[in-house]
Motif scaffolding. Structure first.
Motif, mmCIF file in Angstrom:
data_model
loop_
_atom_site.group_PDB
_atom_site.id
_atom_site.type_symbol
_atom_site.label_atom_id
_atom_site.label_comp_id
_atom_site.label_asym_id
_atom_site.label_seq_id
_atom_site.Cartn_x
_atom_site.Cartn_y
_atom_site.Cartn_z
ATOM 1 N N GLY A 1 27.900 -1.518 -11.860
ATOM 2 C CA GLY A 1 28.477 -1.679 -13.033
ATOM 3 C C GLY A 1 30.081 -0.979 -12.851
ATOM 4 O O GLY A 1 30.366 -0.324 -11.959
ATOM 5 N N LYS B 1 37.212 -1.872 -19.501
ATOM 6 C CA LYS B 1 36.880 -2.954 -20.103
ATOM 7 C C LYS B 1 38.166 -3.958 -19.207
ATOM 8 O O LYS B 1 37.677 -5.227 -18.987
ATOM 9 C CB LYS B 1 37.415 -2.871 -21.369
ATOM 10 C CG LYS B 1 36.568 -2.250 -22.276
ATOM 11 C CD LYS B 1 37.104 -2.508 -23.858
ATOM 12 C CE LYS B 1 36.358 -1.716 -24.726
ATOM 13 N NZ LYS B 1 36.733 -1.656 -26.221
ATOM 14 N N VAL C 1 31.344 -8.365 -15.404
ATOM 15 C CA VAL C 1 31.555 -8.044 -16.927
ATOM 16 C C VAL C 1 30.517 -6.945 -17.340
ATOM 17 O O VAL C 1 31.046 -6.045 -17.962
ATOM 18 C CB VAL C 1 31.573 -9.417 -17.668
ATOM 19 C CG1 VAL C 1 31.857 -9.093 -19.136
ATOM 20 C CG2 VAL C 1 32.668 -10.137 -17.175
ATOM 21 N N SER C 2 29.436 -7.190 -16.987
ATOM 22 C CA SER C 2 28.064 -6.145 -17.159
ATOM 23 C C SER C 2 27.821 -6.015 -15.954
ATOM 24 O O SER C 2 27.921 -6.332 -15.057
ATOM 25 C CB SER C 2 27.397 -6.911 -18.408
ATOM 26 O OG SER C 2 26.901 -8.378 -17.783
ATOM 27 N N VAL D 1 21.072 -4.517 -20.863
ATOM 28 C CA VAL D 1 22.049 -5.531 -21.778
ATOM 29 C C VAL D 1 21.182 -6.138 -22.784
ATOM 30 O O VAL D 1 19.831 -6.673 -22.640
ATOM 31 C CB VAL D 1 22.442 -6.448 -20.721
ATOM 32 C CG1 VAL D 1 23.485 -7.411 -21.682
ATOM 33 C CG2 VAL D 1 23.339 -6.034 -19.605
ATOM 34 N N GLU E 1 21.488 -8.071 -26.885
ATOM 35 C CA GLU E 1 22.281 -8.649 -27.909
ATOM 36 C C GLU E 1 22.124 -8.220 -29.367
ATOM 37 O O GLU E 1 21.229 -7.903 -29.782
ATOM 38 C CB GLU E 1 21.951 -10.432 -27.914
ATOM 39 C CG GLU E 1 22.885 -11.030 -29.096
ATOM 40 C CD GLU E 1 22.704 -12.666 -28.898
ATOM 41 O OE1 GLU E 1 23.317 -13.387 -29.826
ATOM 42 O OE2 GLU E 1 21.727 -12.847 -28.066
ATOM 43 N N TYR F 1 27.190 -8.557 -26.778
ATOM 44 C CA TYR F 1 26.162 -7.945 -25.772
ATOM 45 C C TYR F 1 26.388 -6.529 -25.718
ATOM 46 O O TYR F 1 27.685 -6.199 -25.594
ATOM 47 C CB TYR F 1 26.303 -8.784 -24.603
ATOM 48 C CG TYR F 1 25.771 -10.281 -24.418
ATOM 49 C CD1 TYR F 1 24.362 -10.372 -24.385
ATOM 50 C CD2 TYR F 1 26.758 -11.148 -24.580
ATOM 51 C CE1 TYR F 1 23.883 -11.668 -24.346
ATOM 52 C CE2 TYR F 1 26.244 -12.424 -24.787
ATOM 53 C CZ TYR F 1 24.760 -12.698 -24.480
ATOM 54 O OH TYR F 1 24.306 -14.061 -24.691
ATOM 55 N N SER F 2 25.553 -5.625 -25.870
ATOM 56 C CA SER F 2 25.662 -4.391 -25.779
ATOM 57 C C SER F 2 25.125 -3.745 -24.569
ATOM 58 O O SER F 2 23.723 -4.190 -24.088
ATOM 59 C CB SER F 2 25.181 -3.548 -26.790
ATOM 60 O OG SER F 2 25.090 -2.278 -26.911
ATOM 61 N N VAL F 3 25.716 -2.966 -23.753
ATOM 62 C CA VAL F 3 25.231 -2.204 -22.570
ATOM 63 C C VAL F 3 24.979 -0.846 -22.606
ATOM 64 O O VAL F 3 25.704 -0.013 -23.356
ATOM 65 C CB VAL F 3 26.151 -2.458 -21.448
ATOM 66 C CG1 VAL F 3 25.676 -1.829 -19.969
ATOM 67 C CG2 VAL F 3 26.619 -3.948 -21.110
ATOM 68 N N TYR G 1 24.393 2.172 -20.888
ATOM 69 C CA TYR G 1 24.567 3.249 -19.780
ATOM 70 C C TYR G 1 23.616 4.153 -19.570
ATOM 71 O O TYR G 1 23.164 4.756 -18.183
ATOM 72 C CB TYR G 1 25.922 3.246 -19.537
ATOM 73 C CG TYR G 1 26.890 2.176 -19.156
ATOM 74 C CD1 TYR G 1 26.969 1.720 -17.676
ATOM 75 C CD2 TYR G 1 27.470 1.657 -19.957
ATOM 76 C CE1 TYR G 1 27.626 0.515 -17.361
ATOM 77 C CE2 TYR G 1 28.336 0.445 -19.643
ATOM 78 C CZ TYR G 1 28.314 -0.047 -18.199
ATOM 79 O OH TYR G 1 29.057 -1.008 -17.861
#
Length: 342
Positions: free
Chosen positions: A189, A193, A238-239, A305, A307, A312-314, A316
């Protein structure tokens, strides 16, 4: 058995010590790279000493010019006459550099010339062509030192491995079934950004091998094919992505089972991620490695990941979390043979 020393650390540092290098002069043929590779205390010391030594050197030159022209004697005599209020006739003597009467004043003038700070008290006159020549030479030398040292400081602060600090790998790798085949999987990952452009990933197995002729290769590097969700070695980071390697007949892991996995002390799997930093255009590389005891058999990475509110939210916090899944306790060879019999 004693645990195998890593070839590449978890932070990407290579665990290799270079000893008995006889041709040390090769490092001086590339002075700029050598300066960039130095540690910060050594770089700052060279930075300070380069300016200080040049100021002292040209300060001595200015003092010698003033001494040869008689500026020091005239300045001393003029100060004595003024103190005794005996200066009658106007003084027609023109010095090479005004207001230089000691080495200290020559050193101050050297600093003013090289760093372009003019306080108005000292200046070069047209009396001495040698002084004008020295002024030109010192300005050129000062520009060269500024260019080299400032370029070195800039390169040290913008080195590619700094960007790699925000490229993360899962602490453990896993082996589990995917589409009916045993796969070696890891998660990668990017915390920033700003993207890594043209990112590619590759993997190597490093282990001790011996040839048919008895030649022992202590660190034999074997490339193995990596698969990823977008196909090929290029990834769109990106993710976080799960990168996997299908353990087939061409894989060095083809004959490894959960029973003998942790007995392969000489096994180390190195993962290398390369790409171009979007904001600077500099190529960066992030590395990590997995020893045998850092490979979990029969586990899978949990999804991170989701939605939320149209985006989209990750998460971590679950980046390295795994769950157990049903996985055959046999080698990929045995699994393939069983499928062919069925």
């Amino acid at each position: 058995r004693e645990r195998r020393a890593r070839f590449v650390g978890k932070n990407g540092a290579c665990n290799v010590a270079h000893k008995n290098i006889r041709e040390q002069g090769r490092f001086l043929q590339d002075v700029f790279t050598t300066l960039v590779d130095l540690k910060w205390p050594h770089t700052l010391l060279i930075f300070t000493m380069s300016f200080l030594c040049s100021w002292l050197l040209f300060g001595m030159v200015w003092w010698l010019i003033a001494f040869a022209h008689g500026d020091l004697d005239h300045s001393t005599r003029l100060q004595r006459d003024l103190s005794e209020a005996a200066a009658g006739a106007p003084d027609n003597f023109v010095p090479c550099v005004t207001s230089i009467h000691s080495f200290t004043s020559a050193f101050l003038f050297s600093i003013e010339v090289q760093v372009t700070i003019g306080f108005g008290g000292r200046m070069v006159t047209e009396e001495c062509p040698a002084a004008i020549l020295v002024l030109i030479v010192q300005n050129i030398v000062g520009l060269v030192i500024n260019a080299i040292m400032l370029g070195c400081i800039f390169m040290k602060t913008s080195q590619a491995h700094r960007r790699a600090e925000t490229l993360i790998f899962s602490k453990h790798a896993v082996i589990a079934l995917r589409d009916g085949k045993l796969c070696f999987m890891l998660r990668v990952g990017d915390l920033r950004k700003s993207m890594i452009i043209s990112a590619t990933i590759r993997m190597q197995v490093v282990k001790k091998t011996a040839s048919l002729e008895g030649e022992v290769v202590p660190l034999n590097q074997i490339d193995i094919q990596m698969e990823n969700p977008v196909g090929g070695n290029s990834i769109f980071l990106v993710s976080p992505l799960i990168i996997y390697h299908v353990i087939d007949k061409n894989s060095p892991l083809y004959d490894i089972s959960p029973l003998n996995l942790h007995h392969h002390e000489d096994l180390e799997i190195i993962v290398i991620l390369e790409g171009v930093v979007e904001t600077t255009g500099i190529t960066t590389q992030a590395r990590t490695s997995y020893l045998a005891d850092e490979i979990l058999w029969g586990q899978r990475f949990v999804p991170i990941v989701a939605e939320e509110d149209g985006r989209y939210s990750v998460d971590y916090s679950k980046f390295g979390n795994t769950v157990k899944v049903p996985t055959p306790s046999c080698t990929a060879r045995q699994l393939e043979e069983d499928k062919s019999i069925m």
